[in-house]
Design a protein around this motif. Structure first.
Motif, PDB file in Angstrom:
ATOM      1  N   GLN A 191     -22.584  10.641 -76.201  1.00  0.00           N
ATOM      2  CA  GLN A 191     -23.646   9.911 -75.654  1.00  0.00           C
ATOM      3  C   GLN A 191     -24.981  10.311 -76.492  1.00  0.00           C
ATOM      4  O   GLN A 191     -25.593   8.973 -75.704  1.00  0.00           O
ATOM      5  N   ARG A 192     -25.118  10.978 -77.002  1.00  0.00           N
ATOM      6  CA  ARG A 192     -26.565  10.642 -77.705  1.00  0.00           C
ATOM      7  C   ARG A 192     -26.796   9.441 -78.451  1.00  0.00           C
ATOM      8  O   ARG A 192     -27.669   8.727 -78.236  1.00  0.00           O
ATOM      9  N   LYS A 193     -25.747   9.204 -79.227  1.00  0.00           N
ATOM     10  CA  LYS A 193     -25.720   8.033 -80.103  1.00  0.00           C
ATOM     11  C   LYS A 193     -25.580   6.866 -79.422  1.00  0.00           C
ATOM     12  O   LYS A 193     -26.078   5.758 -79.228  1.00  0.00           O
ATOM     13  N   GLN A 194     -25.036   6.324 -78.000  1.00  0.00           N
ATOM     14  CA  GLN A 194     -24.484   5.489 -77.172  1.00  0.00           C
ATOM     15  C   GLN A 194     -26.634   5.410 -76.766  1.00  0.00           C
ATOM     16  O   GLN A 194     -26.698   4.067 -76.948  1.00  0.00           O
ATOM     17  N   ALA A 195     -27.066   6.046 -76.196  1.00  0.00           N
ATOM     18  CA  ALA A 195     -28.658   6.058 -75.724  1.00  0.00           C
ATOM     19  C   ALA A 195     -29.568   5.793 -77.116  1.00  0.00           C
ATOM     20  O   ALA A 195     -30.178   5.308 -76.911  1.00  0.00           O
ATOM     21  N   ALA A 196     -28.758   5.977 -77.856  1.00  0.00           N
ATOM     22  CA  ALA A 196     -29.355   5.440 -79.281  1.00  0.00           C
ATOM     23  C   ALA A 196     -29.218   4.202 -79.457  1.00  0.00           C
ATOM     24  O   ALA A 196     -30.766   3.508 -80.145  1.00  0.00           O
ATOM     25  N   GLU A 197     -28.037   3.734 -78.870  1.00  0.00           N
ATOM     26  CA  GLU A 197     -28.268   2.583 -79.500  1.00  0.00           C
ATOM     27  C   GLU A 197     -28.580   1.076 -77.810  1.00  0.00           C
ATOM     28  O   GLU A 197     -27.457   0.579 -78.117  1.00  0.00           O
ATOM     29  N   GLY A 198     -29.601   1.554 -78.122  1.00  0.00           N
ATOM     30  CA  GLY A 198     -29.803  -0.060 -76.601  1.00  0.00           C
ATOM     31  C   GLY A 198     -30.020   0.519 -75.436  1.00  0.00           C
ATOM     32  O   GLY A 198     -30.569  -0.393 -74.547  1.00  0.00           O
ATOM     33  N   ALA A 199     -30.404   2.403 -75.118  1.00  0.00           N
ATOM     34  CA  ALA A 199     -30.107   1.518 -73.133  1.00  0.00           C
ATOM     35  C   ALA A 199     -31.069   1.992 -72.926  1.00  0.00           C
ATOM     36  O   ALA A 199     -32.326   2.024 -73.493  1.00  0.00           O
ATOM     37  N   SER A 200     -31.582   1.144 -71.817  1.00  0.00           N
ATOM     38  CA  SER A 200     -32.592   0.584 -71.412  1.00  0.00           C
ATOM     39  C   SER A 200     -33.962   1.481 -71.222  1.00  0.00           C
ATOM     40  O   SER A 200     -33.089   3.339 -70.541  1.00  0.00           O
ATOM     41  N   ASN A 201     -34.822   2.323 -71.391  1.00  0.00           N
ATOM     42  CA  ASN A 201     -35.625   3.473 -71.129  1.00  0.00           C
ATOM     43  C   ASN A 201     -35.339   4.094 -72.369  1.00  0.00           C
ATOM     44  O   ASN A 201     -35.137   5.324 -71.459  1.00  0.00           O
ATOM     45  N   GLY A 202     -34.987   4.219 -72.590  1.00  0.00           N
ATOM     46  CA  GLY A 202     -33.770   5.207 -73.544  1.00  0.00           C
ATOM     47  C   GLY A 202     -33.220   6.458 -72.573  1.00  0.00           C
ATOM     48  O   GLY A 202     -32.383   7.694 -73.008  1.00  0.00           O
ATOM     49  N   SER A 203     -32.305   6.173 -71.119  1.00  0.00           N
ATOM     50  CA  SER A 203     -31.806   6.716 -70.929  1.00  0.00           C
ATOM     51  C   SER A 203     -30.908   5.879 -70.253  1.00  0.00           C
ATOM     52  O   SER A 203     -30.812   4.739 -69.673  1.00  0.00           O
ATOM     53  N   TYR A 204     -29.443   6.656 -69.464  1.00  0.00           N
ATOM     54  CA  TYR A 204     -28.204   5.897 -68.896  1.00  0.00           C
ATOM     55  C   TYR A 204     -27.692   7.395 -67.692  1.00  0.00           C
ATOM     56  O   TYR A 204     -27.828   8.507 -67.728  1.00  0.00           O
ATOM     57  N   ILE A 205     -26.443   6.896 -67.160  1.00  0.00           N
ATOM     58  CA  ILE A 205     -25.913   8.383 -65.971  1.00  0.00           C
ATOM     59  C   ILE A 205     -24.604   7.782 -66.518  1.00  0.00           C
ATOM     60  O   ILE A 205     -23.800   6.605 -67.390  1.00  0.00           O
ATOM     61  N   ARG A 206     -23.627   8.543 -66.189  1.00  0.00           N
ATOM     62  CA  ARG A 206     -22.312   8.944 -66.790  1.00  0.00           C
ATOM     63  C   ARG A 206     -21.582   9.683 -66.008  1.00  0.00           C
ATOM     64  O   ARG A 206     -22.282  10.833 -65.403  1.00  0.00           O
ATOM     65  N   LEU A 207     -20.568   9.335 -65.419  1.00  0.00           N
ATOM     66  CA  LEU A 207     -19.604  10.299 -64.774  1.00  0.00           C
ATOM     67  C   LEU A 207     -18.365  11.379 -64.993  1.00  0.00           C
ATOM     68  O   LEU A 207     -18.134  11.148 -66.227  1.00  0.00           O
ATOM     69  N   LEU A 208     -19.338  12.393 -64.995  1.00  0.00           N
ATOM     70  CA  LEU A 208     -18.787  13.419 -66.008  1.00  0.00           C
ATOM     71  C   LEU A 208     -18.282  14.334 -64.684  1.00  0.00           C
ATOM     72  O   LEU A 208     -18.163  14.679 -64.039  1.00  0.00           O
ATOM     73  N   PRO A 209     -16.671  15.869 -65.250  1.00  0.00           N
ATOM     74  CA  PRO A 209     -16.407  15.703 -66.869  1.00  0.00           C
ATOM     75  C   PRO A 209     -15.495  13.880 -67.047  1.00  0.00           C
ATOM     76  O   PRO A 209     -14.908  13.953 -65.826  1.00  0.00           O
ATOM     77  N   ASP A 210     -15.396  13.603 -68.433  1.00  0.00           N
ATOM     78  CA  ASP A 210     -14.544  12.954 -68.363  1.00  0.00           C
ATOM     79  C   ASP A 210     -13.387  13.334 -69.465  1.00  0.00           C
ATOM     80  O   ASP A 210     -13.640  13.809 -70.269  1.00  0.00           O
ATOM     81  N   THR A 211     -12.064  13.735 -67.740  1.00  0.00           N
ATOM     82  CA  THR A 211     -10.846  14.226 -69.152  1.00  0.00           C
ATOM     83  C   THR A 211      -9.465  12.718 -69.417  1.00  0.00           C
ATOM     84  O   THR A 211      -8.982  13.581 -69.751  1.00  0.00           O
ATOM     85  N   ARG A 212      -9.595  11.783 -68.712  1.00  0.00           N
ATOM     86  CA  ARG A 212      -8.446  10.481 -69.491  1.00  0.00           C
ATOM     87  C   ARG A 212      -9.621   9.786 -70.050  1.00  0.00           C
ATOM     88  O   ARG A 212     -10.623   8.288 -69.450  1.00  0.00           O
ATOM     89  N   ARG A 213      -9.206   9.771 -71.065  1.00  0.00           N
ATOM     90  CA  ARG A 213      -9.972   9.674 -72.651  1.00  0.00           C
ATOM     91  C   ARG A 213      -9.560   7.979 -72.770  1.00  0.00           C
ATOM     92  O   ARG A 213      -9.644   7.031 -73.389  1.00  0.00           O
ATOM     93  N   THR A 214      -8.160   8.592 -72.921  1.00  0.00           N
ATOM     94  CA  THR A 214      -6.731   7.305 -73.585  1.00  0.00           C
ATOM     95  C   THR A 214      -5.756   6.903 -72.902  1.00  0.00           C
ATOM     96  O   THR A 214      -5.550   8.009 -71.291  1.00  0.00           O
ATOM     97  N   HIS A 215      -5.043   6.022 -72.446  1.00  0.00           N
ATOM     98  CA  HIS A 215      -3.837   5.922 -71.926  1.00  0.00           C
ATOM     99  C   HIS A 215      -2.754   7.176 -71.957  1.00  0.00           C
ATOM    100  O   HIS A 215      -2.505   7.249 -71.154  1.00  0.00           O
ATOM    101  N   GLY A 216      -2.728   7.701 -72.903  1.00  0.00           N
ATOM    102  CA  GLY A 216      -2.170   8.870 -73.206  1.00  0.00           C
ATOM    103  C   GLY A 216      -2.068  10.138 -72.737  1.00  0.00           C
ATOM    104  O   GLY A 216      -1.699  10.848 -72.325  1.00  0.00           O
ATOM    105  N   ASP A 217      -3.173  10.377 -71.632  1.00  0.00           N
ATOM    106  CA  ASP A 217      -4.002  11.219 -71.003  1.00  0.00           C
ATOM    107  C   ASP A 217      -3.743  11.008 -69.434  1.00  0.00           C
ATOM    108  O   ASP A 217      -3.497   9.824 -68.962  1.00  0.00           O
ATOM    109  N   LYS A 218      -3.242  12.543 -69.423  1.00  0.00           N
ATOM    110  CA  LYS A 218      -2.720  12.223 -67.708  1.00  0.00           C
ATOM    111  C   LYS A 218      -3.885  11.579 -66.358  1.00  0.00           C
ATOM    112  O   LYS A 218      -4.730  11.781 -66.549  1.00  0.00           O
ATOM    113  N   LEU A 219      -3.063  10.414 -66.194  1.00  0.00           N
ATOM    114  CA  LEU A 219      -3.967   9.865 -64.820  1.00  0.00           C
ATOM    115  C   LEU A 219      -3.486  10.742 -63.275  1.00  0.00           C
ATOM    116  O   LEU A 219      -2.560  10.829 -62.810  1.00  0.00           O
ATOM    117  N   ILE A 220      -4.821  10.737 -62.796  1.00  0.00           N
ATOM    118  CA  ILE A 220      -4.729  12.527 -61.494  1.00  0.00           C
ATOM    119  C   ILE A 220      -5.883  11.671 -60.993  1.00  0.00           C
ATOM    120  O   ILE A 220      -6.330  11.791 -60.568  1.00  0.00           O
TER     121      ILE A 220
END
Length: 196
Positions: free
Chosen positions: A44-73
């Motif tokens: 997340q810190r890397k994302q902000a450093a790579e061009g987020a406007s005003n150096g900040s953004y929002i993210r929906l957490l927790p993030d438990t389904r990152r890949t197609h292999g993770d269980k969809l609930i």
């Protein structure tokens, strides 16, 4: 007389006025404001450093389904119905009624953090549902496309809100997939407009 398309309305994602339906997933400002607990990991810190406007953004957490292999609930890390989970609201003044195309600048790392819903004043119209990103992984990317059964990567310019009266409106986004990361959104009446 309408003189043509209005100038785009651009809103920073972290300038939301409130959130609700957030007992399972919440929107977090990254980096966290002074005095708030830090929720950012190294990615997340890397994302902000790579061009987020005003150096900040929002993210929906927790993030438990990152890949197609993770269980969809459903109702936990995935919400196919708009306006049911993790709703974030923005007060926006509309001077001229019309059809407003909704563009969002998002950062997607994979196939399971690239969808969101948009609505207005507590309503979730069909053309605000299933906003989708497929291209431009690991970069900030503007998009205005709706996922359909035939077009999983989205039909361009099919995400819009029809606003019938001027005045203060509540533009709202709700969870489709957890881990969704948003920097800005814009509203434009010009179907040919493309953000830089």
């Amino acid at each position: 007389m309408n003189a043509g398309p209005q100038a785009p309305i651009v809103v920073e994602a972290e300038s939301f006025s409130g959130q609700r339906e957030d007992d399972v997933r919440q929107w977090h400002v990254i980096p966290a404001p002074d005095g708030a607990p830090a929720v950012a990991d190294a990615d997340q810190r890397k994302q902000a450093a790579e061009g987020a406007s005003n150096g900040s953004y929002i993210r929906l957490l927790p993030d438990t389904r990152r890949t197609h292999g993770d269980k969809l609930i459903r109702g936990e890390n995935f919400s196919p119905e708009a306006g049911k989970m993790a709703i974030i609201s923005y007060s926006v003044h509309i001077e001229t009624p019309g059809r407003y195309y909704v563009w969002v600048r998002a950062f997607s790392t994979g196939s399971e953090d690239n969808g969101i819903h948009v609505g207005i004043d507590g309503e979730w119209p069909e053309h605000g549902q299933r906003m989708q990103w497929c291209q431009g992984k690991n970069t900030w990317r503007w998009q205005c496309a709706q996922r359909t059964e035939k077009q999983h990567c989205g039909v361009p310019m099919e995400i819009y809100l029809d606003i019938e009266t001027p005045g203060k409106k509540m533009i709202e986004f709700s969870m489709r997939e957890d881990g969704f990361t948003m920097d800005q959104f814009l509203l434009t009446t010009d179907k040919n407009f493309r953000p830089e």
